[in-house]
Enzyme design. Structure first.
Site, PDB file in Angstrom:
ATOM      1  CB  SER A  62      -0.899   0.016   1.232  1.00 22.66           C
ATOM      2  OG  SER A  62      -1.634  -1.185   1.322  1.00 22.66           O
TER       3      SER A  62
HETATM    4  N1  SAH Z   1      -0.422  -5.290   3.992  1.00 19.38           N
HETATM    5  C1  SAH Z   1       0.312  -5.579   2.777  1.00 19.38           C
HETATM    6  C2  SAH Z   1      -0.427  -5.182   1.531  1.00 19.38           C
HETATM    7  C3  SAH Z   1      -1.440  -6.154   1.258  1.00 19.38           C
HETATM    8  S1  SAH Z   1      -2.169  -6.285  -0.347  1.00 19.38           S
HETATM    9  C4  SAH Z   1       1.675  -4.948   2.783  1.00 19.38           C
HETATM   10  O1  SAH Z   1       2.014  -4.212   3.726  1.00 19.38           O
HETATM   11  O2  SAH Z   1       2.440  -5.198   1.840  1.00 19.38           O
HETATM   12  C5  SAH Z   1      -3.482  -7.360   0.163  1.00 19.38           C
HETATM   13  C6  SAH Z   1      -3.054  -8.752   0.516  1.00 19.38           C
HETATM   14  O3  SAH Z   1      -4.188  -9.418   1.032  1.00 19.38           O
HETATM   15  C7  SAH Z   1      -2.589  -9.566  -0.674  1.00 19.38           C
HETATM   16  O4  SAH Z   1      -1.316 -10.087  -0.426  1.00 19.38           O
HETATM   17  C8  SAH Z   1      -3.644 -10.669  -0.801  1.00 19.38           C
HETATM   18  O5  SAH Z   1      -3.124 -11.898  -1.254  1.00 19.38           O
HETATM   19  C9  SAH Z   1      -4.127 -10.762   0.629  1.00 19.38           C
HETATM   20  N2  SAH Z   1      -5.459 -11.343   0.809  1.00 19.38           N
HETATM   21  C10 SAH Z   1      -6.590 -11.167   0.073  1.00 19.38           C
HETATM   22  N3  SAH Z   1      -7.611 -11.864   0.597  1.00 19.38           N
HETATM   23  C11 SAH Z   1      -7.133 -12.497   1.712  1.00 19.38           C
HETATM   24  C12 SAH Z   1      -7.700 -13.368   2.685  1.00 19.38           C
HETATM   25  N4  SAH Z   1      -8.991 -13.752   2.674  1.00 19.38           N
HETATM   26  N5  SAH Z   1      -6.919 -13.812   3.688  1.00 19.38           N
HETATM   27  C13 SAH Z   1      -5.602 -13.474   3.754  1.00 19.38           C
HETATM   28  N6  SAH Z   1      -5.007 -12.649   2.866  1.00 19.38           N
HETATM   29  C14 SAH Z   1      -5.760 -12.167   1.852  1.00 19.38           C
END
Ligand code: SAH
Length: 214
Positions: A62
């Site tokens: 993000s």
């Molecule tokens: N917090 C992260 C950015 C995340 S992007 C950082 O600091 O880099 C969103 C992430 O959520 C992705 O990696 C995606 O694979 C994950 N995601 C989506 N749905 C999910 C779920 N139900 N459970 C766990 N992770 C999930």
């Protein structure tokens, strides 16, 4: 990016402080965590810019300001145990780990989870437990949490996450359709569940049983 320290300090001043991030502990965490270690080599020179970056698998790390807003909104205390849904690169988990005692972070893409684990180990951030699975169900075994942060956009608030909050704990979660979401803070109070809207945002999809189906 010539000098990561200078780039980081500039990011903190120009993107965070100038837009109203005031929590000194949160700003100190941003000063400490080397964001360029959480992206691939070919993107390192952009690590401190004002936008999200690809981390592969169709996912993103993000924008720094969004990480800051969400972190500040959680009102993290040193004694807290925090749950993050969506480990991604591990950057948000790293920021949280500087502010509280223990972070649990759950990721559905196992390759991202193992890369994040490696990055965090190299940095010596050992108070982070990474799990692979569907975060829309929360992580009941280690519940309740003092705060829960969801870093992917949900179609609605998963009830399981509210149930896994401690009294006075908050859930910070983007809720909306796939192009635009409202950042919500949902707090468990003695009088019941309180909901606040913190503004518009745009995240990748939260995919799972209580999220988007694909
Ligand atoms: N917090 C992260 C950015 C995340 S992007 C950082 O600091 O880099 C969103 C992430 O959520 C992705 O990696 C995606 O694979 C994950 N995601 C989506 N749905 C999910 C779920 N139900 N459970 C766990 N992770 C999930």
């Amino acid at each position: 990016m010539k000098d990561p320290l200078i780039a980081r300090e500039r990011m903190i001043e120009e993107q965070l402080q100038s837009r109203g991030i005031r929590d000194q502990q949160v700003l100190a965490a941003f000063r400490e965590v080397p964001r360029h270690k959480f992206v691939e080599d070919y993107l390192k020179y952009k690590a401190y810019e004002d936008y999200p970056l690809s981390i592969g698998f169709g996912q993103t790390i993000s924008q720094p300001y969004m990480v800051a807003i969400m972190t500040e909104a959680l009102r993290v205390q040193p004694s807290h145990r925090i749950l993050e849904i969506g480990t991604g690169s591990g950057y948000q988990a790293a920021i949280l780990s500087r502010l509280c005692s223990l972070v649990y972070s759950i990721e559905r893409v196992s390759a991202l989870a193992s890369r994040a684990r490696k990055t965090l180990d190299e940095l010596g951030y050992f108070n982070i437990h990474i799990r692979i699975g569907d975060g829309t169900l929360g992580l009941p075994n280690d519940a309740p949490y003092d705060g829960i942060i969801v870093t992917a956009g949900a179609p609605h608030v998963p009830e399981a996450l509210i149930e896994q909050l401690n009294q006075d704990g908050s859930l910070v979660i983007p809720v909306g359709d796939q192009s635009l979401q409202d950042l919500k803070r949902i707090t468990r109070t003695p009088e019941g569940v309180k909901e606040e809207s913190l503004g518009g945002c745009r995240f990748v999809k939260l995919i799972g049983k209580n999220g988007w189906s694909s």
